[in-house]
Design an enzyme around this catalytic site. Sequence first.
Site, mmCIF file in Angstrom:
data_model
loop_
_atom_site.group_PDB
_atom_site.id
_atom_site.type_symbol
_atom_site.label_atom_id
_atom_site.label_comp_id
_atom_site.label_asym_id
_atom_site.label_seq_id
_atom_site.Cartn_x
_atom_site.Cartn_y
_atom_site.Cartn_z
ATOM 1 C CG HIS A 90 39.024 52.898 3.206
ATOM 2 N ND1 HIS A 90 37.714 53.405 3.073
ATOM 3 C CD2 HIS A 90 39.523 52.668 2.005
ATOM 4 C CE1 HIS A 90 37.329 53.226 1.837
ATOM 5 N NE2 HIS A 90 38.286 53.051 0.924
ATOM 6 C CG ASP A 96 36.149 54.483 5.875
ATOM 7 O OD1 ASP A 96 37.336 55.002 6.217
ATOM 8 O OD2 ASP A 96 35.741 54.009 4.788
ATOM 9 C CD GLN A 99 35.862 48.358 -6.390
ATOM 10 O OE1 GLN A 99 34.506 48.787 -6.310
ATOM 11 N NE2 GLN A 99 36.075 46.945 -6.887
ATOM 12 N N GLY A 100 37.622 53.347 -6.073
ATOM 13 C CA GLY A 100 38.211 54.524 -6.580
ATOM 14 C C GLY A 100 37.305 55.835 -6.308
ATOM 15 C CG ASP A 101 33.539 56.457 -7.172
ATOM 16 O OD1 ASP A 101 34.091 57.189 -8.024
ATOM 17 O OD2 ASP A 101 32.543 55.650 -7.711
ATOM 18 C CB SER A 102 36.998 55.364 -1.213
ATOM 19 O OG SER A 102 36.622 53.872 -1.074
HETATM 20 N N1 ARG Z 1 36.227 51.105 -0.859
HETATM 21 C C1 ARG Z 1 36.010 51.499 -2.337
HETATM 22 C C2 ARG Z 1 37.375 52.498 -2.662
HETATM 23 O O1 ARG Z 1 38.235 52.586 -1.908
HETATM 24 C C3 ARG Z 1 34.716 52.146 -2.434
HETATM 25 C C4 ARG Z 1 33.628 51.179 -2.784
HETATM 26 C C5 ARG Z 1 32.360 51.632 -2.659
HETATM 27 N N2 ARG Z 1 31.582 50.629 -3.151
HETATM 28 C C6 ARG Z 1 30.221 50.580 -3.523
HETATM 29 N N3 ARG Z 1 29.719 49.664 -3.748
HETATM 30 N N4 ARG Z 1 29.631 51.896 -3.374
HETATM 31 O O2 ARG Z 1 37.359 53.381 -3.477
#
Ligand code: ARG
Length: 256
Positions: free
Chosen positions: A62, A103, A202-205
């Site tokens: 993603h 993913d 968010q941002g860690d993905s």
């Molecule tokens: N989708 C998020 C990103 O793009 C990562 C989300 C991880 N969330 C969590 N609750 N661990 O950075």
Amino acid sequence: MKTKLFGALVFSSLIAGQALAGDKIVGGVKVTDLKEAPYMVSLSGVCGGSIIAKNWVLTAAHCAGYFSQAKGGILNLKDQGVSYRVKRVIKHPEYNRNTFSHDFALVELTESIDFRTTGLKAVKLATPKFASEGNQAPGVDATVYGFGDIAENRDNYTKDLNKVIVPIVSHEEANRAESYDGAIDDTMIPAGYAAGGKDSCQGDSGGPLVVFDGRNDAVQIGVVSWGEGCAGANKYGVYSNVSGAYEWIKTTTGAL
Ligand code: ARG
């Protein structure tokens, strides 16, 4: 609602015309030694990734389309580090953007990393055998790394590399109605605390979830994928299960 956070972040950043917003790794600590995670990279400041071979980085599918370079050797996004351009990004053929199943994406670099001169390193990947030996069983403590943003308070927007320890959670637990109500499939590993408080965000993905093997080497078992909010009770972090994609990674890169 499952947060398709990344798209929302890009959208809001376009509106606001400023840096991507989100939360940094929640409840963690700053990484202070580059040698601790020499495989960690930032993909254009929007996603994390891990070096798995001299010219390959592993991230989340993603994240594909949102970055053009991989930067390693940094403890803060503002550090200069060592940067590599992206040649191509290969998403897992079974990636499902609605369920976030599979993913994974492989990022090929235009140039090979010189591990001797840069201090960068490839991380070991969990094989199906490693997984079957109980190394990523429920209750095992894993560590997740990420360069975080802070949504609520942009004055505290540090861009530092953070890490937090989260225990692996069973599929049964994470599929309870109060948790993810059946949304966790075999390509995913849930991790975190029922009480919340510690999580990726968010941002860690795309970044790595690792455990340490008998030689104390990091072994990557997961890729930061999704979660409903961050660090809330019963809302575990969800990671793509690396061991299940091991053969695809090996065949596609020809490099493991
Ligand atoms: N989708 C998020 C990103 O793009 C990562 C989300 C991880 N969330 C969590 N609750 N661990 O950075």
